[in-house]
Design a protein around this motif. Structure first.
Motif, PDB file in Angstrom:
ATOM      1  N   MET A   1       0.841  -1.199   0.000  1.00 30.44           N
ATOM      2  CA  MET A   1       0.000   0.000   0.000  1.00 30.44           C
ATOM      3  C   MET A   1       0.871   1.242   0.000  1.00 30.44           C
ATOM      4  N   GLY A   2       0.257   2.369  -0.323  1.00 28.34           N
ATOM      5  CA  GLY A   2       1.030   3.582  -0.469  1.00 28.34           C
ATOM      6  C   GLY A   2       1.518   4.157   0.833  1.00 28.34           C
ATOM      7  N   ASP A   3       0.823   3.933   1.936  1.00 30.35           N
ATOM      8  CA  ASP A   3       1.176   4.515   3.223  1.00 30.35           C
ATOM      9  C   ASP A   3       2.311   3.728   3.843  1.00 30.35           C
ATOM     10  N   SER A   4       3.438   4.425   4.092  1.00 32.12           N
ATOM     11  CA  SER A   4       4.577   3.725   4.672  1.00 32.12           C
ATOM     12  C   SER A   4       4.297   3.235   6.064  1.00 32.12           C
ATOM     13  N   GLY A   5       3.312   3.832   6.726  1.00 31.09           N
ATOM     14  CA  GLY A   5       2.957   3.369   8.059  1.00 31.09           C
ATOM     15  C   GLY A   5       2.382   1.976   8.055  1.00 31.09           C
ATOM     16  N   LEU A   6       1.982   1.494   6.879  1.00 30.89           N
ATOM     17  CA  LEU A   6       1.427   0.148   6.799  1.00 30.89           C
ATOM     18  C   LEU A   6       2.489  -0.877   6.456  1.00 30.89           C
ATOM     19  N   GLU A   7       3.681  -0.454   6.132  1.00 31.17           N
ATOM     20  CA  GLU A   7       4.716  -1.401   5.754  1.00 31.17           C
ATOM     21  C   GLU A   7       5.175  -2.190   6.970  1.00 31.17           C
ATOM     22  N   SER A   8       5.463  -3.452   6.745  1.00 30.89           N
ATOM     23  CA  SER A   8       5.938  -4.314   7.820  1.00 30.89           C
ATOM     24  C   SER A   8       7.012  -5.226   7.269  1.00 30.89           C
ATOM     25  N   GLU A   9       7.730  -5.830   8.157  1.00 34.79           N
ATOM     26  CA  GLU A   9       8.757  -6.758   7.736  1.00 34.79           C
ATOM     27  C   GLU A   9       8.116  -7.928   7.003  1.00 34.79           C
ATOM     28  N   THR A  10       8.776  -8.387   5.944  1.00 34.26           N
ATOM     29  CA  THR A  10       8.246  -9.498   5.186  1.00 34.26           C
ATOM     30  C   THR A  10       8.273 -10.755   6.038  1.00 34.26           C
ATOM     31  N   PRO A  11       7.120 -11.425   6.227  1.00 31.58           N
ATOM     32  CA  PRO A  11       7.100 -12.624   7.040  1.00 31.58           C
ATOM     33  C   PRO A  11       7.879 -13.744   6.379  1.00 31.58           C
ATOM     34  N   SER A  12       8.353 -14.667   7.200  1.00 30.30           N
ATOM     35  CA  SER A  12       9.135 -15.773   6.670  1.00 30.30           C
ATOM     36  C   SER A  12       8.304 -16.660   5.762  1.00 30.30           C
ATOM     37  N   GLY A  13       6.999 -16.660   5.942  1.00 25.62           N
ATOM     38  CA  GLY A  13       6.125 -17.412   5.054  1.00 25.62           C
ATOM     39  C   GLY A  13       5.799 -18.796   5.577  1.00 25.62           C
ATOM     40  N   LEU A  14       4.722 -19.350   5.059  1.00 23.39           N
ATOM     41  CA  LEU A  14       4.295 -20.691   5.420  1.00 23.39           C
ATOM     42  C   LEU A  14       5.164 -21.716   4.700  1.00 23.39           C
ATOM     43  N   VAL A  15       5.310 -22.872   5.295  1.00 23.37           N
ATOM     44  CA  VAL A  15       6.201 -23.915   4.770  1.00 23.37           C
ATOM     45  C   VAL A  15       5.405 -24.904   3.940  1.00 23.37           C
ATOM     46  N   ARG A  16       5.900 -25.204   2.745  1.00 20.19           N
ATOM     47  CA  ARG A  16       5.216 -26.157   1.866  1.00 20.19           C
ATOM     48  C   ARG A  16       5.590 -27.583   2.252  1.00 20.19           C
ATOM     49  N   SER A  17       4.686 -28.237   2.991  1.00 24.31           N
ATOM     50  CA  SER A  17       4.965 -29.592   3.474  1.00 24.31           C
ATOM     51  C   SER A  17       3.827 -30.568   3.198  1.00 24.31           C
ATOM     52  N   LEU A  18       2.768 -30.100   2.521  1.00 28.96           N
ATOM     53  CA  LEU A  18       1.597 -30.936   2.298  1.00 28.96           C
ATOM     54  C   LEU A  18       1.529 -31.442   0.867  1.00 28.96           C
ATOM     55  N   GLY A  19       1.075 -32.687   0.731  1.00 30.86           N
ATOM     56  CA  GLY A  19       0.742 -33.226  -0.571  1.00 30.86           C
ATOM     57  C   GLY A  19      -0.756 -33.134  -0.795  1.00 30.86           C
ATOM     58  N   VAL A  20      -1.235 -33.772  -1.848  1.00 31.50           N
ATOM     59  CA  VAL A  20      -2.658 -33.714  -2.172  1.00 31.50           C
ATOM     60  C   VAL A  20      -3.494 -34.321  -1.055  1.00 31.50           C
ATOM     61  N   PHE A  21      -3.053 -35.439  -0.493  1.00 31.00           N
ATOM     62  CA  PHE A  21      -3.851 -36.102   0.536  1.00 31.00           C
ATOM     63  C   PHE A  21      -3.917 -35.281   1.821  1.00 31.00           C
ATOM     64  N   GLY A  22      -2.816 -34.620   2.178  1.00 34.20           N
ATOM     65  CA  GLY A  22      -2.843 -33.765   3.361  1.00 34.20           C
ATOM     66  C   GLY A  22      -3.858 -32.650   3.216  1.00 34.20           C
ATOM     67  N   VAL A  23      -3.842 -31.984   2.050  1.00 36.54           N
ATOM     68  CA  VAL A  23      -4.817 -30.922   1.796  1.00 36.54           C
ATOM     69  C   VAL A  23      -6.227 -31.504   1.730  1.00 36.54           C
ATOM     70  N   LEU A  24      -6.355 -32.703   1.170  1.00 37.96           N
ATOM     71  CA  LEU A  24      -7.665 -33.348   1.077  1.00 37.96           C
ATOM     72  C   LEU A  24      -8.250 -33.615   2.454  1.00 37.96           C
ATOM     73  N   PHE A  25      -7.436 -34.167   3.368  1.00 36.12           N
ATOM     74  CA  PHE A  25      -7.923 -34.444   4.725  1.00 36.12           C
ATOM     75  C   PHE A  25      -8.388 -33.163   5.413  1.00 36.12           C
ATOM     76  N   LEU A  26      -7.591 -32.111   5.289  1.00 37.21           N
ATOM     77  CA  LEU A  26      -7.936 -30.841   5.915  1.00 37.21           C
ATOM     78  C   LEU A  26      -9.197 -30.244   5.300  1.00 37.21           C
TER      79      LEU A  26
END
Length: 467
Positions: A1-26
């Motif tokens: 966004m344009g307002d610098s007051g809204l800027e935050s540190e980039t999060p490390s992010g979610l980890v890709r550890s699921l296959g199709v069946f893991g997502v299916l169960f959830l």
């Protein structure tokens, strides 16, 4: 966004550890077909009787169409924010934030609604269970479980899902095992309970239409796969498969038991009058012990749904914070990733605390507040699919729906019919529509008064999610 007051540190992010069946169960745990079967489907039977079979067939067509919409958009934008990202990218930022607001209401209210309904399910085994303390225990316990690594939660929900399927299998076993009528008559000559009466009459088209709208709500949830897309390996290529498998399993788990009790019920009039038609058939043929085990299976389904919903909701709010919706301090908290469990842990705790607080609100009021948000969500993604094709934004989507634009048009036509049916109901139906309208207005007001003055609001698509 344009307002610098809204800027935050980039999060490390979610980890890709699921296959199709893991997502299916959830996803299946979010869709919770077994609890829908026992909580929502009885309304179909009381309204349309054996016409519920036609209702399920019609609802299946709508759900297949909507699944194609979800699959194309999710493969193009496999992002934890889900539907609001799809809508914002195609229909614009205000439409996207309106979708965000409607989703926020629905996502936050489901855990307390499910928790408050659990005591009624277990009443046949443990009468007098306190409603609010039990709901609090379920929501808090589910929140703590949701803090764990997503693969652990996929295993937990998968195990719970197995117990749920045993409950559905009990119904199928006792229903088909004691068949007393021909299933083909449900299509050729459907019957229903005469309104206010005690005998059967031919099922009307209007009754089947109302039951179809109920069935669509009962089958909802397969699109929740997109909330876990940022933790899925090769999500753009594989997310459509998880959505279709979840949709197919949900339809089978709900449709087959319905057919089973209709062919096996000793008395259709009593079945359609019952608040617990599935339990009635199982108890009639299997005795009290089988009925108790069935109730436990349904309770497990509800608990599993609460866990999965908190998992999905936490990731939804993680996405909203990454898109800087709430201001710097809150956004920084919601995007925090646990160093050990790789989960959005503060977002999970906030979702859990909000759910626990809502447990003190009467269940009837929570149901009113939840509105009919599913209508707005489905309509939003159907329009997003059309505009995405027209604008060329989904031209390179790894999955593209066949026979376009049939799927989004079928979805929109079905939604228009459901809106009309709900508006004709001056009680719950019209109130739900008005509540959803209020959610839309509040969300639009927040965007215009808070977000828009800060600068251009754009949704974030992680590089790892891009093709």
């Amino acid at each position: 966004m344009g307002d610098s007051g809204l800027e935050s540190e980039t999060p490390s992010g979610l980890v890709r550890s699921l296959g199709v069946f893991g997502v299916l169960f959830l996803t299946l745990s979010v869709a919770t077909p077994v609890s829908s079967l026992f909580v929502i489907v009885p309304g179909m039977l009381s309204v349309a009787g054996t016409g519920a079979v036609w209702a399920m067939l019609l609802a299946t067509i709508v759900c297949i169409a909507t699944a194609y919409v979800y699959a194309e958009l999710a493969s193009n934008w496999p992002v934890a924010g889900g539907e609001y990202v799809m809508v914002a990218r195609t229909l614009g930022p205000m439409s996207g934030f309106v979708m965000l607001g409607v989703n926020a209401f629905n996502n936050l209210l489901f855990p307390p609604v499910a928790g408050l309904g659990l005591s009624a399910v277990l009443a046949v085994i443990w009468p007098g269970l306190p409603q609010i303390p039990l709901a609090l225990a379920i929501v808090i316990g589910a929140t703590l479980v949701s803090l764990l690594q997503i693969r652990v939660n996929a295993l937990i929900t998968g195990a719970f899902l197995f117990v749920e399927l045993i409950a559905a299998a009990l119904v199928i076993w006792f229903g088909f095992g004691h068949a007393v009528r021909d299933a083909t008559t449900f299509l050729s000559t459907p019957v229903m309970l005469r309104p206010g009466g005690t005998h059967l009459v031919p099922a009307s088209a209007a009754a089947i239409g109302v039951a179809t709208s109920i069935a669509i709500f009962a089958l909802n949830g397969y699109g929740a796969a997109v909330y876990f897309a940022e933790e899925m390996q090769e999500a753009p290529r594989r997310i459509a498969r998880a959505i279709f498998w979840a949709m197919t399993a949900t339809i089978l788990v709900e449709a087959v038991p319905i057919l089973a009790i209709l062919v096996g019920a000793p008395d259709l009039v009593m079945l359609f009058q019952s608040d617990d038609p599935f339990g009635q058939v199982v108890r009639h043929y299997g005795g009290a012990a089988a009925g108790d085990w069935l109730a436990i299976g349904v309770a497990v389904a509800i608990i599993n749904a609460v866990i999965a919903c908190i998992l999905a909701c936490a990731r939804f709010f993680y996405g909203t914070a990454r898109d800087r919706c709430w201001g710097r301090p809150i956004d920084q908290l919601l995007t925090a990733i646990h160093p050990r469990f790789a989960s959005p842990w503060i977002a999970t705790l906030i979702v859990g605390l909000a759910g626990a607080a809502c447990c003190f609100v009467p269940l009837a009021q929570l149901l009113v507040l939840s509105g009919t948000g599913l209508i707005a969500i489905y309509a939003g993604i159907a329009l997003a699919a059309i505009v995405g094709r027209l604008s060329g934004q989904t031209i390179d989507a790894p999955f593209r729906m066949p026979l376009y634009p049939l799927a989004p048009l079928v979805t929109l036509a079905a939604l228009g019919y459901i809106v009309w049916l709900n508006w004709l109901d001056p009680g719950e139906g019209r109130t739900g529509l008005l509540m959803t309208g209020a959610q839309i207005l509040l969300s639009a007001a927040y965007y215009r008064l808070v977000l828009r003055p800060r600068g251009n609001w754009e949704v974030h698509v992680p590089m790892a999610s891009a093709r």
